[in-house]
Motif scaffolding. Structure first.
Motif, mmCIF file in Angstrom:
data_model
loop_
_atom_site.group_PDB
_atom_site.id
_atom_site.type_symbol
_atom_site.label_atom_id
_atom_site.label_comp_id
_atom_site.label_asym_id
_atom_site.label_seq_id
_atom_site.Cartn_x
_atom_site.Cartn_y
_atom_site.Cartn_z
ATOM 1 N N THR A 18 50.818 46.969 38.682
ATOM 2 C CA THR A 18 51.568 45.799 38.225
ATOM 3 C C THR A 18 51.922 45.944 36.747
ATOM 4 O OG1 THR A 18 50.493 44.339 39.835
ATOM 5 C CG2 THR A 18 51.510 43.301 37.915
ATOM 6 N N HIS A 48 54.150 40.157 36.282
ATOM 7 C CA HIS A 48 53.886 39.226 37.379
ATOM 8 C C HIS A 48 54.310 37.842 36.925
ATOM 9 C CE1 HIS A 48 52.077 37.639 41.005
ATOM 10 N NE2 HIS A 48 51.377 36.780 40.294
ATOM 11 N N GLU A 49 55.486 37.415 37.380
ATOM 12 C CA GLU A 49 56.060 36.123 36.998
ATOM 13 C C GLU A 49 56.582 35.402 38.236
ATOM 14 O OE1 GLU A 49 55.999 34.720 34.150
ATOM 15 O OE2 GLU A 49 55.895 36.233 32.558
ATOM 16 N N PRO A 50 55.682 34.994 39.144
ATOM 17 C CA PRO A 50 56.159 34.341 40.375
ATOM 18 C C PRO A 50 56.912 33.049 40.118
ATOM 19 C CG PRO A 50 53.770 34.147 40.148
ATOM 20 C CD PRO A 50 54.216 35.119 39.112
ATOM 21 N N THR A 74 57.719 39.619 40.959
ATOM 22 C CA THR A 74 56.515 40.374 40.615
ATOM 23 C C THR A 74 56.896 41.842 40.747
ATOM 24 O OG1 THR A 74 54.152 40.698 41.099
ATOM 25 C CG2 THR A 74 55.606 40.344 42.983
ATOM 26 N N GLN A 89 55.512 45.810 40.843
ATOM 27 C CA GLN A 89 54.516 46.868 40.900
ATOM 28 C C GLN A 89 55.248 48.213 40.963
ATOM 29 O OE1 GLN A 89 54.135 44.045 43.117
ATOM 30 N NE2 GLN A 89 52.939 43.244 41.394
ATOM 31 N N ARG A 112 53.737 42.642 47.640
ATOM 32 C CA ARG A 112 53.728 41.298 47.071
ATOM 33 C C ARG A 112 55.084 40.588 47.120
ATOM 34 N NH1 ARG A 112 48.743 40.567 44.886
ATOM 35 N NH2 ARG A 112 47.620 42.416 44.162
ATOM 36 N N ARG A 113 56.164 41.359 47.062
ATOM 37 C CA ARG A 113 57.468 40.712 46.858
ATOM 38 C C ARG A 113 57.920 39.872 48.043
ATOM 39 N NH1 ARG A 113 61.822 44.466 43.837
ATOM 40 N NH2 ARG A 113 61.262 45.996 45.435
#
Length: 363
Positions: free
Chosen positions: A97, A100-102, A107, A109, A129-130
């Motif tokens: 990562t 990481h800014e949801p 996000t 990686q 994660r995306r």
């Protein structure tokens, strides 16, 4: 079936490689290896967590180094165990990562799964994660679903506390949906502080922190950070909790010694985790620790003091090595992707529903 999980977390203390076997529905760690990150690569990855010059080219070069390190470690592990690439169904690679800014809808990686597939000859599943973020979720934490698989008990309420660079809770209660969220800093600030003042990678067993005294005013200023007042689902990272954040708070307390700062940082981790658990799983009977923080004796002891009536144990007490939990989880996530099994938990991440996570790069 054999899978390999690759995990490089926010601690940047190494690249974990776990060989995991799925047999009769059980996931067993067969072997594991940690590849040290070269100092120059670690520093570059740290700097890429913040805005800087020529980021696109620097990210591309850094992830090539990261992938070559991962591929070399995987190939060496297979050689040592007399296994061929064809023996491994897939690699589940978390990547590293860098942002990481949801809340802003993304996000990121890095880890070039296409190159990893080329260098190993093994199918790679990555970018877990995306999809969850695309569905309105935080994209983190993802490990609670794996904790559910391993540790859910029909009669006992349990929690898993993963203390890596950041800390996150998995809440497992009978007949309830699995919940979980990031609690805040785990080792990230303690590691950064001891690296700054003693040039050590981490505070072994929490010994330096244990030699100091908690500065209560500084602690209360830290705990006033709005993140700690938010309810889950929530996640965080170096974007918020970093040395700049700490230095801003310390400017109001110039009298605090370096040792007492370390003691206060350990207390911050312990209190933020304990408060989060007591607020969200009131009938918890057992707390299992995993991640590097499971070896911090001072933190373990302090959690026991803050959580009377709750048994605080390392996950090793239930047969899973705390050092390899996350790498094992990404091996499992690769399996779920290939099988079309949803692996997020909406109650954890806040996503609008269950989703199959990951992108597949065939060998």
């Amino acid at each position: 079936m054999l899978y390999i999980g690759v995990m490089s977390g926010t601690s940047l203390d190494g690249l974990d490689i776990a060989l995991v076997e799925l047999q009769a529905g059980n996931w067993t760690l067969r072997d594991a290896f940690c590849a040290s990150l070269p100092g120059t690569l670690r520093q570059e990855l740290l700097e890429l967590c913040q805005p800087g010059h020529n980021e696109l080219a620097r990210v591309a070069l850094a992830e090539q180094q990261w992938v070559h390190l991962a591929a070399n470690a995987i190939n060496q592990l297979l050689t040592d165990l007399h296994l061929d690439a064809s023996d491994i169904r897939a690699i589940g690679s978390h990547g590293q990562t860098v942002r990481h800014e949801p809340g802003a809808g993304y996000t990121w990686q890095i880890g070039n799964p296409a190159l990893l597939a080329e260098l190993t000859g093994i199918t790679v599943v990555s970018d877990f994660r995306r999809r969850d973020v695309a569905a309105g979720g935080q994209g983190a934490p993802l490990v609670p679903a794996f904790h559910e698989l391993l540790f859910a008990h029909p009669e006992q309420s349990r929690a898993l506390l993963n203390v890596g660079g950041f800390s996150n809770l998995s809440l497992l209660a009978p007949e309830q949906a699995t919940r979980g969220f990031d609690c805040g800093p785990g080792n990230v600030l303690m590691d950064a502080w001891i690296q700054r003042h003693h040039q050590l990678p981490y505070d072994a067993q929490g010994a330096w922190a244990a030699s100091g005294k908690v500065h209560q005013q500084l602690l209360q200023r830290m705990l006033a950070e709005p993140f700690f007042q938010q309810q889950g689902p929530k996640s965080t990272g170096r974007e918020l909790f970093n040395l700049n954040w700490l230095d801003r708070l310390l400017s109001a307390f110039p009298e605090v010694s370096n040792t007492d700062v370390q003691a206060t940082l350990l207390e911050l981790t312990a209190q933020s985790c304990a408060r989060a658990l007591l607020d969200t799983l009131k009938d918890c009977q057992q707390l299992l620790l995993c991640g590097g923080g499971a070896h911090n004796h001072a933190l373990h002891a302090r959690l026991g003091e803050l959580l009377p009536g709750i048994e605080v144990l390392s996950s090793s007490a239930l047969g899973v090595d705390p050092d390899w939990m996350e790498a094992m989880a990404f091996a499992w996530l690769a399996h779920c992707c290939l099988q079309g099994i949803p692996a997020n938990r909406p109650a954890v991440t806040g996503a609008s529903g269950l989703r199959v996570l990951g992108a597949i790069y065939p060998a």
